[in-house]
Write an enzyme that holds these catalytic residues in place. Structure first.
Site, PDB file in Angstrom:
ATOM      1  N   CYS A   1       6.868 -11.980  -1.453  1.00 58.77           N
ATOM      2  CA  CYS A   1       7.313 -10.694  -0.929  1.00 58.77           C
ATOM      3  C   CYS A   1       8.808 -10.501  -1.192  1.00 58.77           C
ATOM      4  CB  CYS A   1       7.031 -10.651   0.575  1.00 58.77           C
ATOM      5  SG  CYS A   1       7.494  -9.102   1.351  1.00 58.77           S
TER       6      CYS A   1
ATOM      7  N   HIS B   1      -1.426  -5.662   0.729  1.00 59.20           N
ATOM      8  CA  HIS B   1      -0.093  -6.201   1.043  1.00 59.20           C
ATOM      9  C   HIS B   1       0.858  -5.044   1.406  1.00 59.20           C
ATOM     10  CE1 HIS B   1       3.388  -9.097   0.119  1.00 59.20           C
ATOM     11  NE2 HIS B   1       3.980  -7.928   0.274  1.00 59.20           N
ATOM     12  N   GLU B   2       0.871  -3.996   0.551  1.00 60.32           N
ATOM     13  CA  GLU B   2       1.800  -2.876   0.790  1.00 60.32           C
ATOM     14  C   GLU B   2       1.422  -2.130   2.063  1.00 60.32           C
ATOM     15  OE1 GLU B   2       4.425  -3.029  -0.865  1.00 60.32           O
ATOM     16  OE2 GLU B   2       3.613  -4.396  -2.354  1.00 60.32           O
TER      17      GLU B   2
ATOM     18  N   HIS C   1       2.811  -3.646   5.118  1.00 61.97           N
ATOM     19  CA  HIS C   1       4.222  -3.314   5.372  1.00 61.97           C
ATOM     20  C   HIS C   1       4.335  -2.053   6.236  1.00 61.97           C
ATOM     21  CE1 HIS C   1       6.666  -6.208   3.265  1.00 61.97           C
ATOM     22  NE2 HIS C   1       5.988  -6.074   2.135  1.00 61.97           N
TER      23      HIS C   1
HETATM   24 ZN   LIG Z   1       6.041  -7.502   0.677  1.00 57.85          ZN
END
Ligand SMILES: [Zn+2]
Length: 194
Positions: free
Chosen positions: A122, A164-165, A168
């Site tokens: 990341c 993953h995004e 966030h």
């Molecule tokens: Zn990340």
């Protein structure tokens, strides 16, 4: 007359050269501007639940376009980048899908399939790499940069990047769900950041 023509040609060449240089400079400046804005843990914005992007929010959409250019041009492979990573707590990110940077605004994810380990790094957690459990496929609905509604069905690595995004946007980092560190034989520089 010949001399004037020659001078004219030289001047045209010079102007074209100047224009190309300016374009190149502005591109690389906006790229480095994005890089400098990336925040790392424990920045509080990385832990917030981001809010929806409004339709007329041109400033944020322009920022997403610059983020897309940045990851497409990056030498170090970057698989994706989200607005909270630039300290902007809004629901939008860019994901590399089949070598194209796709802008996703207000994404809604439906996750399918079995969970499997995905090796991830990341941009907001420098030096931390590890396996995270991800669903094998997703359907994602979102608005693109022209505010057109889009639907994509993604599998494997493309689906992992979007998960993953999207994490966030909910204040979740890979450190929260890390299963194991990668084997030492794997070089961290081979793992795309996101
Ligand atoms: Zn990340």
């Amino acid at each position: 007359m010949k001399n004037r023509l020659k001078k004219c040609k030289q001047l045209t060449c010079f102007i074209i050269f100047l224009l190309i240089s300016c374009l190149w400079l502005s591109e690389s400046l906006s790229g480095s501007a994005i890089k400098e804005r990336i925040v790392t843990a424990p920045h509080p914005v990385l832990r917030q639940r981001a809010t929806d992007i409004e339709r007329g929010d041109h400033e944020t959409i322009q920022l997403l376009i610059e983020m897309a250019d940045y990851i497409e041009e990056s030498v170090r492979p970057i698989a994706g980048i989200s607005l909270p990573q630039l300290a902007v707590s809004k629901r939008g990110f860019v994901a590399m899908i089949e070598e194209e940077a796709v802008i996703m605004i207000n994404p809604k994810l439906m996750k399918y399939g079995q969970e499997e380990p995905s090796l991830e790094g990341c941009l907001s957690l420098p030096g931390q790499f590890g396996y995270v459990s991800r669903h094998s496929s997703v359907t994602v609905e979102y608005h693109d940069e022209d505010w057109q509604k889009q639907v994509l069905h993604l599998k494997d690595i493309d689906s992992f990047v979007v998960q993953h995004e999207n994490d966030h946007l909910d204040g979740i980092l890979i450190a929260d769900k890390m299963l194991a560190a990668p084997a030492q034989s794997l070089r961290n520089s081979d793992i795309p950041l996101e």
